[in-house]
Motif scaffolding. Structure first.
Motif, mmCIF file in Angstrom:
data_model
loop_
_atom_site.group_PDB
_atom_site.id
_atom_site.type_symbol
_atom_site.label_atom_id
_atom_site.label_comp_id
_atom_site.label_asym_id
_atom_site.label_seq_id
_atom_site.Cartn_x
_atom_site.Cartn_y
_atom_site.Cartn_z
ATOM 1 N N MET A 1 0.856 -1.187 0.000
ATOM 2 C CA MET A 1 0.000 0.000 0.000
ATOM 3 C C MET A 1 0.895 1.241 0.000
ATOM 4 S SD MET A 1 -3.078 1.183 2.525
ATOM 5 C CE MET A 1 -2.384 0.913 4.099
ATOM 6 N N GLU A 2 0.482 2.240 -0.749
ATOM 7 C CA GLU A 2 1.203 3.521 -0.753
ATOM 8 C C GLU A 2 1.107 4.179 0.605
ATOM 9 O OE1 GLU A 2 0.221 6.576 -3.635
ATOM 10 O OE2 GLU A 2 -0.541 4.973 -4.860
ATOM 11 N N GLN A 3 2.028 5.063 0.885
ATOM 12 C CA GLN A 3 1.950 5.808 2.128
ATOM 13 C C GLN A 3 0.702 6.682 2.117
ATOM 14 O OE1 GLN A 3 5.576 8.026 2.323
ATOM 15 N NE2 GLN A 3 6.669 6.350 3.313
ATOM 16 N N ALA A 4 0.024 6.722 3.244
ATOM 17 C CA ALA A 4 -1.225 7.479 3.346
ATOM 18 C C ALA A 4 -1.028 8.948 3.058
ATOM 19 C CB ALA A 4 -1.844 7.295 4.729
ATOM 20 N N LYS A 5 0.154 9.489 3.379
ATOM 21 C CA LYS A 5 0.352 10.914 3.150
ATOM 22 C C LYS A 5 0.328 11.268 1.670
ATOM 23 C CE LYS A 5 5.364 10.709 3.318
ATOM 24 N NZ LYS A 5 6.551 11.115 4.016
ATOM 25 N N ASN A 6 0.363 10.271 0.813
ATOM 26 C CA ASN A 6 0.347 10.528 -0.618
ATOM 27 C C ASN A 6 -1.056 10.724 -1.182
ATOM 28 O OD1 ASN A 6 3.119 10.440 -0.761
ATOM 29 N ND2 ASN A 6 3.204 8.319 -1.399
ATOM 30 N N ILE A 7 -2.082 10.552 -0.382
ATOM 31 C CA ILE A 7 -3.408 10.854 -0.897
ATOM 32 C C ILE A 7 -3.649 12.351 -0.748
ATOM 33 C CG2 ILE A 7 -4.320 8.545 -0.524
ATOM 34 C CD1 ILE A 7 -5.825 9.570 1.904
ATOM 35 N N THR A 8 -4.357 12.896 -1.691
ATOM 36 C CA THR A 8 -4.558 14.345 -1.722
ATOM 37 C C THR A 8 -5.950 14.714 -1.198
ATOM 38 O OG1 THR A 8 -5.510 14.365 -3.956
ATOM 39 C CG2 THR A 8 -3.082 14.474 -3.784
ATOM 40 N N PRO A 9 -6.116 15.966 -0.803
ATOM 41 C CA PRO A 9 -7.452 16.411 -0.416
ATOM 42 C C PRO A 9 -8.482 16.195 -1.532
ATOM 43 C CG PRO A 9 -5.835 17.989 0.359
ATOM 44 C CD PRO A 9 -5.105 17.001 -0.526
ATOM 45 N N ALA A 10 -8.081 16.411 -2.770
ATOM 46 C CA ALA A 10 -9.000 16.206 -3.896
ATOM 47 C C ALA A 10 -9.400 14.740 -4.013
ATOM 48 C CB ALA A 10 -8.367 16.702 -5.190
ATOM 49 N N GLN A 11 -8.470 13.826 -3.774
ATOM 50 C CA GLN A 11 -8.801 12.404 -3.813
ATOM 51 C C GLN A 11 -9.790 12.042 -2.712
ATOM 52 O OE1 GLN A 11 -4.637 11.033 -3.836
ATOM 53 N NE2 GLN A 11 -5.250 9.626 -5.476
ATOM 54 N N ILE A 12 -9.629 12.638 -1.542
ATOM 55 C CA ILE A 12 -10.552 12.361 -0.448
ATOM 56 C C ILE A 12 -11.955 12.852 -0.810
ATOM 57 C CG2 ILE A 12 -11.131 12.870 1.972
ATOM 58 C CD1 ILE A 12 -8.052 13.037 2.437
ATOM 59 N N ARG A 13 -12.046 14.058 -1.336
ATOM 60 C CA ARG A 13 -13.361 14.590 -1.736
ATOM 61 C C ARG A 13 -13.977 13.744 -2.851
ATOM 62 N NH1 ARG A 13 -10.260 19.275 -1.126
ATOM 63 N NH2 ARG A 13 -10.044 19.492 -3.391
ATOM 64 N N ALA A 14 -13.159 13.331 -3.813
ATOM 65 C CA ALA A 14 -13.658 12.514 -4.921
ATOM 66 C C ALA A 14 -14.135 11.151 -4.424
ATOM 67 C CB ALA A 14 -12.575 12.352 -5.986
ATOM 68 N N ALA A 15 -13.382 10.548 -3.525
ATOM 69 C CA ALA A 15 -13.773 9.248 -2.984
ATOM 70 C C ALA A 15 -15.082 9.358 -2.203
ATOM 71 C CB ALA A 15 -12.660 8.698 -2.091
ATOM 72 N N ARG A 16 -15.232 10.439 -1.445
ATOM 73 C CA ARG A 16 -16.506 10.651 -0.739
ATOM 74 C C ARG A 16 -17.646 10.743 -1.729
ATOM 75 N NH1 ARG A 16 -18.393 14.538 1.914
ATOM 76 N NH2 ARG A 16 -16.996 16.252 1.377
ATOM 77 N N GLY A 17 -17.393 11.465 -2.837
ATOM 78 C CA GLY A 17 -18.424 11.602 -3.863
ATOM 79 C C GLY A 17 -18.794 10.273 -4.508
ATOM 80 N N LEU A 18 -17.797 9.455 -4.798
ATOM 81 C CA LEU A 18 -18.059 8.143 -5.396
ATOM 82 C C LEU A 18 -18.944 7.288 -4.504
ATOM 83 C CD1 LEU A 18 -14.614 7.018 -6.862
ATOM 84 C CD2 LEU A 18 -16.711 7.432 -8.147
ATOM 85 N N LEU A 19 -18.709 7.364 -3.215
ATOM 86 C CA LEU A 19 -19.446 6.543 -2.261
ATOM 87 C C LEU A 19 -20.711 7.206 -1.731
ATOM 88 C CD1 LEU A 19 -16.429 5.183 -0.191
ATOM 89 C CD2 LEU A 19 -17.746 3.951 -1.930
ATOM 90 N N GLY A 20 -20.864 8.503 -2.003
ATOM 91 C CA GLY A 20 -22.009 9.230 -1.457
ATOM 92 C C GLY A 20 -21.883 9.451 0.038
ATOM 93 N N PHE A 21 -20.642 9.516 0.541
ATOM 94 C CA PHE A 21 -20.393 9.728 1.963
ATOM 95 C C PHE A 21 -20.405 11.213 2.289
ATOM 96 C CE2 PHE A 21 -17.607 5.882 3.483
ATOM 97 C CZ PHE A 21 -18.586 4.995 3.093
ATOM 98 N N SER A 22 -21.041 11.564 3.386
ATOM 99 C CA SER A 22 -20.882 12.905 3.942
ATOM 100 C C SER A 22 -19.577 12.920 4.733
ATOM 101 C CB SER A 22 -22.042 13.231 4.884
ATOM 102 O OG SER A 22 -21.986 12.389 6.030
ATOM 103 N N GLN A 23 -19.135 14.096 5.147
ATOM 104 C CA GLN A 23 -17.949 14.162 5.994
ATOM 105 C C GLN A 23 -18.191 13.408 7.296
ATOM 106 O OE1 GLN A 23 -17.106 18.420 6.232
ATOM 107 N NE2 GLN A 23 -15.574 18.239 4.610
ATOM 108 N N GLU A 24 -19.382 13.486 7.814
ATOM 109 C CA GLU A 24 -19.711 12.806 9.059
ATOM 110 C C GLU A 24 -19.683 11.287 8.884
ATOM 111 O OE1 GLU A 24 -21.571 15.353 7.737
ATOM 112 O OE2 GLU A 24 -20.769 16.866 9.092
ATOM 113 N N THR A 25 -20.193 10.793 7.755
ATOM 114 C CA THR A 25 -20.176 9.359 7.479
ATOM 115 C C THR A 25 -18.739 8.855 7.382
ATOM 116 O OG1 THR A 25 -22.285 9.498 6.316
ATOM 117 C CG2 THR A 25 -20.929 7.559 5.866
ATOM 118 N N LEU A 26 -17.896 9.605 6.676
ATOM 119 C CA LEU A 26 -16.494 9.224 6.563
ATOM 120 C C LEU A 26 -15.818 9.238 7.929
ATOM 121 C CD1 LEU A 26 -13.902 8.478 5.117
ATOM 122 C CD2 LEU A 26 -13.629 10.913 4.513
#
Length: 80
Positions: A1-26
């Protein structure tokens, strides 16, 4: 697995969007606070701790998200 610090804020927002997660759900899925999620997405100061980024990445990966590294078109996410 890649180091976690390599994920970007944009990737986090995009992943939330893909899953339909709110910030609270995440936050619940990752076992972190909602403020930590906001920081991880780049909208809070100070930046999120490495442990928070690791927990967020693990929660997304458990939900079926794959993080795509920088490959000429920029980093991204997709569902497995």
């Amino acid at each position: 697995m890649e180091q976690a610090k390599n994920i970007t804020p944009a990737q986090i927002r995009a992943a939330r969007g893909l899953l339909g997660f709110s910030q609270e759900t995440l936050a619940h899925a990752a076992g972190v606070s909602s403020m930590s999620v906001k920081r991880a997405e780049g909208s809070g100061k100070p930046q999120a701790a490495a442990a928070v980024m690791t927990a967020i990445r693990a929660a997304f990966e458990a939900a079926g998200v794959e993080f795509i590294p920088q490959n000429g078109g920029g980093p991204g996410v997709r569902l497995r």
